[in-house]
Structures are given as C-alpha cells and as structure tokens.
Design an enzyme around this catalytic site. Structure first.
Site: not given
Ligand code: CDT
Length: 313
Positions: A47, A110, A127, A146, A172, A197
C-alpha cells in the site's frame, strides 16, 4: 485439476521522508527482478508503495499534501517499473495515493492497480475501509489521518480475469473486514492481493505488541479459508523516520495456512507456487455458498452500519 501460478509478495522496508520516488521505484524494480528469477508471474507490492506512510503526519497546505499523490499512472517516476514488468512478462499489484479528476473535480483515493504482463493496467481498486481520524491530534505518538487525506473508494470490490484465474484486490485495513473477502468470494475470487502499512504500536489504546501481528494474520487467514481463496499480502516494514511498521508479508493458502512469510523488516521477496485450484474443494464443500448461505438472515449486514442493541424480550 491443479493450476499453478508462482506469486511473490514484495515487502518494502522503510521509506523515509527524504527518499524520493526514483529511489523507491529502483527498489521495486530490484524486487521484480528477484521475483522473476524465481519464476514468479505476479508480484504484489505494498500500500502507498511510492512514499513514506504520510497519513501519520498532520498537513494543511494542499500543495504539500498533493505532493504525495500521483496524477497519472504510469508517470515519469514509475515508468521504469512498468517497462521492466513488460520486459520480463510479469504482472504486478501496486498501491499508491491517487489524485483523480472526475467530472471536472479533484478526488483523492488510496488506490491499487493491477498491471498485466504486457505492462498495461488491467484494473483499479480504491480503498473502501479508511481507518483513523480526520482531526488533528498533536499529542498522540503518531497520527492516522487516512480519513483526512482520502475519500472512500467508489469502485466497490471488483475482480478480474488474469492468467485464467479470478483475482481481486483490497488495501490494508480492508483485510480486517470479513465483508471485503466475502464480496470478492461471491464473485469467485481465487486470489485476493493486498498491501498494508500497519504501525507496530497502538497510538490510541494500550495493547500488547504481539497482538498487532496476531490480528493481522488472524484476519487474513480467516478471509482466505472462509472464501476458499489465496491471499497474498505485502507489507511496509521497519521504522520510517522512527515510526515502526509490523511487516510480516505472507502468502496464505485457501486452507488458511501460511505457506510463506517474510523473515526481515527490510525489502524482501517471499514467493510460492500457488495451486489456484486448491480452494475449489472448499468452495464446493464447507463453504459452498449456494448450498449453505442463508441470506434471509443477513439483512442487517447491509442495512445497518453501527451496533443497535436489540435484545429479545
Ligand atoms: N494503512 C492502514 O489501513 N493501517 C491500519 C492501521 C489501523 S490503526 C488506526 C490497519 O488496519 O492496519
């Protein structure tokens, strides 16, 4: 019948604020070549692969924000990746921040694209599940903005025919939601590709560190098994300017088993010769949707977003 496709998850080590796209694309090209040398025909990158995970930073200047977005794809920075993929005859998934023009207006998504072995874009996903917040929380260890920088994806969860298989994408946080896999499962997905990420600590509530990886794998293994599909997941890993990301890129069989997993928090290619027909027996038995799903009892899933306690009298 068995139908094999060798697939790679290309984990990306840290990308710092000071790293430019050219240097990142060179790392992606190196991993593409490594995957090709192993006989892979499809590579999943992560991502927001072209920059640091910028949603951790509060920014107000639109020009500063838009500098993290791609206005076209491919562009000058990413063309070497497309050219190399075409040269090698290898497809890839790539996540990036997309600045789109739709109906004369700018939109921020995204996004991930699926590129075929001829170097042409086969499909695009934006996304759907955007985590975090859109307000400034300067006292937090890091932010997750985000919801400030991206709009909710407007393409649903499409699937495509590729190498004679049905493949889909998500990004993600989508991987934590069973609906993501089920919608693609209902469209016959043999393979779900995703990049992520995921911070290695929780900024907003205390949680044992080991749960970050446990929940990551739990979600993807369940999604794979419950839909009889392969899941190939590529992480960003290591500390970006001091902000840690969990890594753990992996390939998961339709049985829910992990068949390959990254060992490092650096650039690392993991690969596996996937029998994309393996999920068929699951789709025809325990998760034969047509025989066993009871949609007359699932209405709330699409009618209601949050929890409304409804105890029986
Ligand atoms: N990039 C991404 O979607 N990361 C989220 C972090 C969540 S914590 C606010 C994940 O679900 O891994």
């Amino acid at each position: 019948m068995s139908r094999y496709l060798k697939i790679a998850a290309a984990q990306l080590g840290p990308v710092h604020l000071a790293d430019d796209r050219k240097s990142v694309v060179k790392r992606l090209v190196d991993m593409l070549r490594e995957a090709d040398s192993r006989g892979c025909k499809l590579v999943v990158f992560t991502e927001l692969a072209l920059t640091t995970f910028f949603p951790r930073y509060w920014m107000e200047d639109p020009a500063q924000i838009d500098a993290y977005f791609e206005k076209e794809m491919p562009n000058d920075a990413t063309r070497p990746l497309f050219d190399e993929a075409k040269q090698l005859g290898i497809g890839f998934y790539l996540g990036y921040a997309e600045l789109a023009r739709e109906n004369g207006e700018s939109h921020h998504y995204n996004t991930s694209i699926l590129v075929g072995s001829d170097g042409n874009i086969v499909g695009k996903y934006r996304k759907v599940h955007l985590p975090g917040h859109d307000d400034n929380r300067p006292d937090a260890a890091y932010q997750h903005l985000e919801k400030k920088y991206f709009e909710v994806g407007n393409l649903g969860f499409p699937v495509w025919q590729m190498y004679d298989h049905i493949v889909g994408m998500c990004i993600c946080n989508d991987r934590r939601w069973p609906e993501t896999y089920r919608v693609m499962g209902l469209k016959g997905a043999d393979l779900v590709m995703l990049g992520y990420n995921t911070p290695n600590s929780n900024a907003y509530h205390p949680e044992p560190v080991h749960l970050k990886m446990f929940h990551n794998l739990l979600s993807m293994q369940a999604g794979a098994y419950q839909n009889g599909t392969w899941v190939v997941a590529a992480a960003k890993a290591g500390a970006e300017d001091g902000y840690g990301l969990i890594g753990g890129s992996c390939i998961i069989a339709p049985t829910g088993e992990i068949v390959a997993q990254a060992l490092t928090e650096e650039d690392e290619v993991v690969s596996y010769d996937c029998d994309l027909d393996l999920g068929q027996y699951i789709k025809k038995t325990i998760f034969d949707f047509d025989a066993h799903r009871r949609i007359e009892h699932y209405g709330l899933i699409t009618e209601q977003t949050g929890v409304i306690p409804q105890p029986e009298d």
